[in-house]
Design an enzyme around this catalytic site. Structure first.
Site, short mmCIF file in Angstrom:
data_model
loop_
_atom_site.label_atom_id
_atom_site.label_comp_id
_atom_site.label_asym_id
_atom_site.label_seq_id
_atom_site.Cartn_x
_atom_site.Cartn_y
_atom_site.Cartn_z
N HIS A 12 0.04 1.09 -12.31
CA HIS A 12 1.32 0.93 -12.30
C HIS A 12 1.65 -0.33 -11.94
O HIS A 12 2.46 -1.01 -11.29
CB HIS A 12 2.08 2.03 -11.27
CG HIS A 12 1.64 1.58 -9.99
ND1 HIS A 12 1.57 2.98 -9.10
CD2 HIS A 12 1.32 0.86 -9.17
CE1 HIS A 12 1.06 2.49 -7.82
NE2 HIS A 12 0.72 1.24 -8.04
N HIS A 59 5.48 0.12 -2.23
CA HIS A 59 4.87 -1.11 -1.76
C HIS A 59 5.72 -1.91 -0.99
O HIS A 59 6.22 -3.06 -1.03
CB HIS A 59 4.49 -1.78 -3.20
CG HIS A 59 3.72 -1.17 -4.10
ND1 HIS A 59 4.26 -0.35 -4.93
CD2 HIS A 59 2.20 -1.30 -4.47
CE1 HIS A 59 3.19 0.10 -5.67
NE2 HIS A 59 1.97 -0.53 -5.21
N HIS A 193 -8.73 -3.11 -8.49
CA HIS A 193 -8.15 -4.19 -8.32
C HIS A 193 -8.31 -4.70 -6.91
O HIS A 193 -8.18 -3.95 -6.16
CB HIS A 193 -6.66 -4.34 -9.04
CG HIS A 193 -5.62 -3.38 -8.51
ND1 HIS A 193 -5.95 -2.09 -8.12
CD2 HIS A 193 -4.33 -3.50 -8.19
CE1 HIS A 193 -4.90 -1.45 -7.73
NE2 HIS A 193 -3.91 -2.31 -7.69
N GLU A 240 -5.88 2.98 -4.34
CA GLU A 240 -4.84 3.79 -4.80
C GLU A 240 -5.06 4.98 -6.03
O GLU A 240 -4.49 5.85 -6.21
CB GLU A 240 -3.85 2.82 -5.70
CG GLU A 240 -3.03 1.93 -4.95
CD GLU A 240 -2.29 0.94 -5.82
OE1 GLU A 240 -1.38 0.46 -5.44
OE2 GLU A 240 -2.39 1.03 -7.21
FE LIG Z 1 0.36 -0.20 -6.47
#
Ligand SMILES: [Fe+2]
Length: 280
Positions: A12, A59, A193, A240
Protein backbone atom coordinates in the site's frame (compact mmCIF):
# COMPACT_ATOMS: atom_id res chain seq x y z
CA UNK A 1 -25.58 -16.62 3.77
CA UNK A 2 -22.60 -14.35 3.28
CA UNK A 3 -19.52 -15.95 1.71
CA UNK A 4 -15.84 -15.10 1.47
CA UNK A 5 -15.25 -15.50 -2.25
CA UNK A 6 -11.66 -14.27 -2.65
CA UNK A 7 -8.55 -12.97 -0.95
CA UNK A 8 -6.29 -10.26 -2.27
CA UNK A 9 -2.96 -8.94 -1.04
CA UNK A 10 -1.14 -5.84 -2.10
CA UNK A 11 1.46 -3.40 -0.88
CA UNK A 12 0.00 0.00 0.00
CA UNK A 13 2.94 2.30 -0.84
CA UNK A 14 1.80 5.93 -0.26
CA UNK A 15 3.72 7.25 -3.28
CA UNK A 16 1.42 5.15 -5.49
CA UNK A 17 -1.55 7.16 -4.27
CA UNK A 18 0.31 10.40 -4.92
CA UNK A 19 1.32 9.24 -8.43
CA UNK A 20 -2.29 8.46 -9.30
CA UNK A 21 -3.68 11.62 -7.73
CA UNK A 22 -1.12 13.79 -9.55
CA UNK A 23 -1.78 12.20 -12.94
CA UNK A 24 1.55 10.36 -13.19
CA UNK A 25 0.27 6.80 -13.48
CA UNK A 26 1.30 6.53 -17.14
CA UNK A 27 4.82 7.90 -16.60
CA UNK A 28 7.81 5.71 -17.42
CA UNK A 29 8.42 5.02 -13.73
CA UNK A 30 4.85 4.32 -12.64
CA UNK A 31 3.26 2.67 -15.67
CA UNK A 32 4.82 -0.75 -14.91
CA UNK A 33 3.43 -0.53 -11.37
CA UNK A 34 -0.14 0.32 -12.36
CA UNK A 35 -0.21 -2.13 -15.27
CA UNK A 36 0.46 -4.90 -12.74
CA UNK A 37 -3.10 -4.35 -11.52
CA UNK A 38 -4.83 -4.54 -14.90
CA UNK A 39 -5.67 -8.20 -14.29
CA UNK A 40 -7.22 -7.41 -10.89
CA UNK A 41 -9.23 -4.54 -12.38
CA UNK A 42 -10.79 -6.85 -14.99
CA UNK A 43 -11.29 -9.64 -12.45
CA UNK A 44 -13.02 -7.51 -9.84
CA UNK A 45 -15.33 -5.93 -12.43
CA UNK A 46 -16.72 -9.43 -12.93
CA UNK A 47 -16.58 -10.52 -9.30
CA UNK A 48 -18.48 -7.45 -8.05
CA UNK A 49 -17.94 -7.95 -4.31
CA UNK A 50 -20.56 -6.39 -2.06
CA UNK A 51 -18.17 -5.90 0.83
CA UNK A 52 -14.40 -5.91 1.29
CA UNK A 53 -12.94 -6.63 4.73
CA UNK A 54 -9.79 -4.59 4.30
CA UNK A 55 -6.89 -5.37 6.64
CA UNK A 56 -4.31 -2.61 6.80
CA UNK A 57 -2.35 -0.57 9.30
CA UNK A 58 -2.94 3.01 10.28
CA UNK A 59 0.21 5.14 9.99
CA UNK A 60 -0.39 7.51 12.94
CA UNK A 61 -3.34 9.09 11.09
CA UNK A 62 -6.38 7.90 13.07
CA UNK A 63 -4.41 6.53 16.01
CA UNK A 64 -1.30 7.77 17.78
CA UNK A 65 0.97 6.62 20.56
CA UNK A 66 -1.82 7.66 22.96
CA UNK A 67 -3.94 4.68 21.96
CA UNK A 68 -2.46 1.61 20.28
CA UNK A 69 -4.96 -1.02 19.25
CA UNK A 70 -3.66 -4.41 18.23
CA UNK A 71 -6.75 -5.43 16.25
CA UNK A 72 -9.60 -3.02 15.49
CA UNK A 73 -12.71 -3.03 13.32
CA UNK A 74 -14.44 -0.03 11.80
CA UNK A 75 -18.20 -0.19 12.40
CA UNK A 76 -19.12 3.29 11.15
CA UNK A 77 -21.40 4.19 8.25
CA UNK A 78 -18.50 5.84 6.44
CA UNK A 79 -14.81 6.66 6.71
CA UNK A 80 -13.27 9.83 5.29
CA UNK A 81 -9.81 9.89 3.68
CA UNK A 82 -7.27 11.07 6.28
CA UNK A 83 -5.15 14.18 5.99
CA UNK A 84 -1.62 12.75 6.11
CA UNK A 85 0.10 16.11 5.92
CA UNK A 86 -0.72 17.20 2.36
CA UNK A 87 -4.52 17.30 2.69
CA UNK A 88 -6.83 14.29 2.27
CA UNK A 89 -6.38 12.25 -0.93
CA UNK A 90 -8.97 13.23 -3.59
CA UNK A 91 -10.68 9.84 -3.39
CA UNK A 92 -14.27 8.93 -2.52
CA UNK A 93 -15.39 8.59 1.08
CA UNK A 94 -15.34 4.91 2.02
CA UNK A 95 -18.79 3.51 2.72
CA UNK A 96 -18.81 0.96 5.52
CA UNK A 97 -21.22 -1.88 6.27
CA UNK A 98 -22.16 -1.35 9.94
CA UNK A 99 -24.45 -4.39 10.21
CA UNK A 100 -21.85 -6.86 8.96
CA UNK A 101 -19.06 -5.06 10.84
CA UNK A 102 -20.94 -5.32 14.13
CA UNK A 103 -21.69 -8.96 13.39
CA UNK A 104 -17.98 -9.63 12.77
CA UNK A 105 -17.10 -7.72 15.95
CA UNK A 106 -19.56 -9.77 17.99
CA UNK A 107 -18.56 -13.07 16.44
CA UNK A 108 -14.80 -12.54 16.75
CA UNK A 109 -14.97 -11.14 20.29
CA UNK A 110 -17.09 -14.07 21.45
CA UNK A 111 -14.56 -16.23 19.57
CA UNK A 112 -12.01 -14.77 22.05
CA UNK A 113 -10.40 -12.06 19.88
CA UNK A 114 -10.31 -8.77 21.75
CA UNK A 115 -11.22 -6.42 18.91
CA UNK A 116 -11.34 -2.67 19.42
CA UNK A 117 -14.62 -1.32 18.04
CA UNK A 118 -14.13 1.96 16.17
CA UNK A 119 -17.17 4.11 15.42
CA UNK A 120 -15.36 7.15 14.04
CA UNK A 121 -12.16 7.00 12.04
CA UNK A 122 -10.42 8.53 9.05
CA UNK A 123 -8.60 6.08 6.80
CA UNK A 124 -5.11 6.68 5.43
CA UNK A 125 -3.09 5.39 2.48
CA UNK A 126 -2.94 1.92 4.02
CA UNK A 127 -6.60 1.53 3.07
CA UNK A 128 -7.10 3.94 0.17
CA UNK A 129 -4.07 3.01 -1.96
CA UNK A 130 -5.17 -0.64 -2.35
CA UNK A 131 -8.64 0.58 -3.37
CA UNK A 132 -7.07 2.93 -5.93
CA UNK A 133 -4.83 0.20 -7.35
CA UNK A 134 -7.71 -2.21 -7.87
CA UNK A 135 -10.59 0.16 -8.69
CA UNK A 136 -8.78 3.10 -10.29
CA UNK A 137 -10.42 6.50 -9.91
CA UNK A 138 -14.21 5.96 -9.72
CA UNK A 139 -16.74 8.56 -8.55
CA UNK A 140 -17.64 6.22 -5.69
CA UNK A 141 -15.95 3.02 -4.50
CA UNK A 142 -17.94 0.14 -6.02
CA UNK A 143 -17.93 -1.95 -2.81
CA UNK A 144 -18.57 -1.29 0.83
CA UNK A 145 -15.47 -1.60 2.99
CA UNK A 146 -15.01 -2.78 6.57
CA UNK A 147 -11.64 -1.45 7.77
CA UNK A 148 -9.62 -3.76 10.03
CA UNK A 149 -6.60 -1.79 11.28
CA UNK A 150 -3.77 -3.82 12.81
CA UNK A 151 -0.92 -2.40 14.86
CA UNK A 152 2.37 -3.05 13.10
CA UNK A 153 3.83 0.38 13.89
CA UNK A 154 4.63 0.14 17.60
CA UNK A 155 6.29 -2.97 19.02
CA UNK A 156 4.89 -5.50 19.74
CA UNK A 157 2.75 -6.28 16.72
CA UNK A 158 0.65 -9.45 16.81
CA UNK A 159 2.27 -12.73 15.77
CA UNK A 160 1.74 -14.16 12.33
CA UNK A 161 -0.05 -17.09 13.90
CA UNK A 162 -2.45 -14.84 15.77
CA UNK A 163 -3.14 -12.96 12.55
CA UNK A 164 -3.83 -16.26 10.79
CA UNK A 165 -6.25 -17.28 13.53
CA UNK A 166 -8.05 -13.93 13.29
CA UNK A 167 -8.48 -14.58 9.57
CA UNK A 168 -10.07 -17.93 10.38
CA UNK A 169 -12.36 -16.21 12.89
CA UNK A 170 -13.36 -13.53 10.38
CA UNK A 171 -14.30 -16.25 7.91
CA UNK A 172 -16.46 -17.98 10.54
CA UNK A 173 -18.05 -14.62 11.29
CA UNK A 174 -18.81 -13.81 7.66
CA UNK A 175 -20.19 -17.27 6.98
CA UNK A 176 -22.61 -16.96 9.90
CA UNK A 177 -24.11 -13.70 8.61
CA UNK A 178 -27.56 -14.35 7.20
CA UNK A 179 -27.69 -11.91 4.32
CA UNK A 180 -26.41 -13.24 1.00
CA UNK A 181 -23.30 -11.12 0.49
CA UNK A 182 -20.25 -11.56 -1.71
CA UNK A 183 -17.38 -10.69 0.65
CA UNK A 184 -13.67 -10.43 -0.12
CA UNK A 185 -10.85 -10.10 2.37
CA UNK A 186 -7.76 -8.08 1.52
CA UNK A 187 -4.45 -8.08 3.37
CA UNK A 188 -2.19 -5.13 2.65
CA UNK A 189 1.31 -3.84 3.42
CA UNK A 190 4.80 -5.14 2.74
CA UNK A 191 6.83 -6.38 1.03
CA UNK A 192 10.58 -5.69 1.57
CA UNK A 193 11.00 -2.22 2.90
CA UNK A 194 12.99 -0.28 5.41
CA UNK A 195 12.38 3.45 5.56
CA UNK A 196 15.17 4.63 7.85
CA UNK A 197 18.72 4.05 9.05
CA UNK A 198 21.72 2.61 7.22
CA UNK A 199 19.60 -0.15 5.65
CA UNK A 200 17.02 2.29 4.20
CA UNK A 201 15.85 1.07 0.80
CA UNK A 202 16.62 -2.57 1.57
CA UNK A 203 15.02 -4.96 -0.90
CA UNK A 204 15.34 -8.73 -0.59
CA UNK A 205 13.77 -10.14 -3.72
CA UNK A 206 14.57 -13.73 -2.72
CA UNK A 207 12.71 -13.36 0.58
CA UNK A 208 9.74 -11.68 -1.10
CA UNK A 209 9.36 -14.32 -3.81
CA UNK A 210 9.68 -17.06 -1.21
CA UNK A 211 6.97 -15.37 0.90
CA UNK A 212 4.67 -15.18 -2.14
CA UNK A 213 5.34 -18.86 -2.91
CA UNK A 214 4.81 -20.02 0.65
CA UNK A 215 1.42 -18.32 0.94
CA UNK A 216 0.15 -21.34 -0.97
CA UNK A 217 2.98 -23.91 -0.84
CA UNK A 218 4.01 -23.75 2.82
CA UNK A 219 1.75 -21.43 4.82
CA UNK A 220 2.56 -23.26 8.07
CA UNK A 221 6.13 -21.95 7.87
CA UNK A 222 4.87 -18.38 7.47
CA UNK A 223 2.52 -18.86 10.38
CA UNK A 224 5.46 -19.64 12.65
CA UNK A 225 7.90 -17.05 11.29
CA UNK A 226 9.12 -14.85 14.16
CA UNK A 227 9.07 -11.07 13.84
CA UNK A 228 12.86 -10.87 13.82
CA UNK A 229 12.99 -12.85 10.60
CA UNK A 230 10.78 -10.34 8.76
CA UNK A 231 12.87 -7.45 10.06
CA UNK A 232 16.27 -9.03 9.48
CA UNK A 233 15.50 -10.39 6.02
CA UNK A 234 13.27 -7.73 4.51
CA UNK A 235 13.54 -4.57 6.63
CA UNK A 236 11.76 -3.09 9.61
CA UNK A 237 8.58 -2.18 7.74
CA UNK A 238 8.33 -5.66 6.19
CA UNK A 239 6.62 -6.63 9.44
CA UNK A 240 3.49 -5.32 7.69
CA UNK A 241 3.43 -8.69 5.94
CA UNK A 242 1.88 -10.31 9.03
CA UNK A 243 -1.35 -8.65 7.86
CA UNK A 244 -1.30 -10.81 4.74
CA UNK A 245 -1.70 -13.80 7.05
CA UNK A 246 -5.12 -12.54 8.18
CA UNK A 247 -6.22 -12.81 4.56
CA UNK A 248 -4.51 -16.20 4.24
CA UNK A 249 -6.10 -17.54 7.41
CA UNK A 250 -9.50 -16.78 5.90
CA UNK A 251 -8.69 -18.84 2.77
CA UNK A 252 -8.82 -22.28 4.44
CA UNK A 253 -6.92 -25.32 3.19
CA UNK A 254 -5.53 -25.44 -0.35
CA UNK A 255 -6.59 -22.09 -1.76
CA UNK A 256 -5.82 -21.42 -5.42
CA UNK A 257 -3.53 -18.59 -6.49
CA UNK A 258 -5.26 -16.85 -9.39
CA UNK A 259 -2.83 -14.03 -10.06
CA UNK A 260 0.52 -12.69 -8.91
CA UNK A 261 2.52 -9.51 -9.52
CA UNK A 262 5.89 -8.51 -8.10
CA UNK A 263 7.75 -5.33 -8.94
CA UNK A 264 10.82 -3.50 -7.65
CA UNK A 265 11.36 -0.78 -6.86
CA UNK A 266 8.25 1.22 -6.09
CA UNK A 267 9.39 4.24 -4.13
CA UNK A 268 12.21 2.43 -2.32
CA UNK A 269 10.11 -0.65 -1.59
CA UNK A 270 9.22 -3.94 -3.17
CA UNK A 271 5.63 -4.30 -4.30
CA UNK A 272 3.76 -7.61 -4.18
CA UNK A 273 0.22 -8.52 -5.14
CA UNK A 274 -1.65 -11.83 -5.11
CA UNK A 275 -5.26 -12.80 -5.75
CA UNK A 276 -6.52 -16.15 -4.52
CA UNK A 277 -9.75 -18.04 -4.17
CA UNK A 278 -10.44 -19.91 -0.95
CA UNK A 279 -10.15 -23.64 -0.49
CA UNK A 280 -12.33 -25.53 1.93
FE1 LIG B 1 2.30 0.83 5.55
Amino acid sequence: MARITAGLTTSHVPAIGAALDLGKSTSEYWQPVFSGYDWAKRWIAEEKPDVIVLVYNDHASAFSLEIITTFAIGCAESFAPADEGFGPRPVPVVQGHPDLAWHIAQSTILDEFDMTIVNKMDVDHGLTVPLSLVFGQPEAWPARVIPVPVNVVQYPPPTGNRCWELGEAIRRAVESYEEDLNVQIWGTGGMSHQLQGPRAGLINREFDISFLDRLTSDPEALRRMPHIEYVREAGSEAIELVMWLIMRGAMGDNPKELHRFYHVPASNTALGHIVMEPGR
